[in-house]
Design an enzyme around this catalytic site. Structure first.
Site: not given
Lengths: 240, 240
Positions: B95, B127-128, B164, B199
């Site tokens: 997020g 991700s985050a 990413h 990814e």
């Protein structure tokens, strides 16, 4: 806004539009915007630290030759605050927004620029230099490579700016789209407007009047209000 | 690193690879990574505030059903620090990185998570949530929608992570490429390594051993050293 503003701002989305040369597509807008008595522009190159300030000054200087204004970079002055106080016009170029804002704070330039521009000195910015004119840098697209003292920016306009606006998503990539990112901003900051300006467009402020310039539409985001499109060359002074 | 580390980390680039379902492609990696005695995972949903914590918990809970682990979100506990202290494993989802880090600081969780994971409790992030494991959030791709107290993150590894990772540039768009952004980071922070994970890939740490997992190559950036490619499944423990 009830007070009479003296501000003259030209906030460009980007230094290029598609395949144009550096600053080429913005020269006509700059030439109309800059009063004829402005012969010299104080250039602030901090966002482009990676290329070096001398190189950045030379690049902008060359690009602005057709509109016959001399460009002098702030790093040539011993006292940057005094350089701002004496400027005929101020331009802040693109690059990294966080590095730029950190340098503005570290050189005590935030208040100096705000005071000077509020008194009527023309201000031009592109990309990171346009982000600077918004309330905060919370809607920059840049990587936070250094931590500035605060996210608060020059606040020359009472809203957020998102330059290089696009809703393009690379095929098979799963990061958020630009619209999703700005949506998250509006959810976390419910009362703020965000103006997305696509490459090739600009915001022009003349006192209490605000216009979108260029041939593309812009977008306005606010929590609970969805996304509004603004037509090229429309008057959006209600945002002030 | 001379000390013996107890850390178990699985730092995933993304929750999706191409068109896969949510967390689908990472389930085999998670299942191998998580010790069999871990029956319940403490999930930290702060990065996904815009979708709501209940919805985020339900989404992750459902996605992890095939590997038979219960998922409970930290927002269900009265005392989040105690929830961390009692966790069998900790997972932080993707997020907005800035919102996530601000919440970790505001809830006094930075030290609590660091201490718990350094003592051997498995940590997974995507991700985050992978950005959090690095030294700082200075190489996130996210928009700085809120200002955290500091850019310093959990520092579970002694380098920067860029999830990413891609070097794709949208046609006719003039923003910086990812490699250009990371290059600027390395220029502003000369002694730091940045690991770019595409990814579908992940970093796995088991004590003093670090591996790149997944079928794609990763990249390592450092000022003055250019860009190094790291092969899928290679041992990169020299980074620790």
């Amino acid at each position: 806004m009830s007070q009479t503003s003296q501000q003259k701002l030209l906030l460009l989305s980007a230094s290029r539009e598609g395949q144009t040369d550096y600053l080429e597509h913005v020269l006509p807008m700059m030439d109309v915007f800059l009063p004829s008595e402005v012969k010299e522009i104080l250039f602030i190159p901090y966002a482009g630290f990676a290329m070096g300030y001398d190189a950045y000054e030379a690049k902008v200087s060359q690009a602005l030759q057709p509109i016959k204004r001399k460009v002098v970079s702030i790093h040539q002055f011993d006292d940057p605050v005094k350089a701002v106080e004496n400027a005929q016009a101020i331009a802040i170029g693109g690059g990294n927004t966080f590095y730029l804002l950190k340098q503005l704070y570290d050189n005590e330039l935030i208040d100096a620029i705000r005071k000077k521009v509020n008194a009527g000195t023309p201000y031009m910015g592109w990309s990171a230099g346009s982000n600077m004119a918004g309330l905060t840098i919370c809607t920059t697209n840049d990587m936070p490579i250094v931590q500035p003292r605060s996210f608060n920016a020059l606040a020359l306009v009472p809203f957020q700016i998102n330059p290089h606006y696009t809703d393009y998503q690379p095929p098979n990539h799963n990061g958020e789209t630009r619209a999703e990112r700005i949506y998250e901003y509006t959810r976390a900051n419910p009362h703020r407007y965000v103006v997305g300006i696509p490459e090739g467009t600009a915001l022009e402020r003349q006192g209490n009047q605000l216009f979108l310039r260029g041939a593309k539409d812009g977008l306005i985001f606010r929590d609970g209000e969805g996304i509004k499109s603004i037509k090229a060359d429309s008057n959006i002074s209600w945002l002030l």
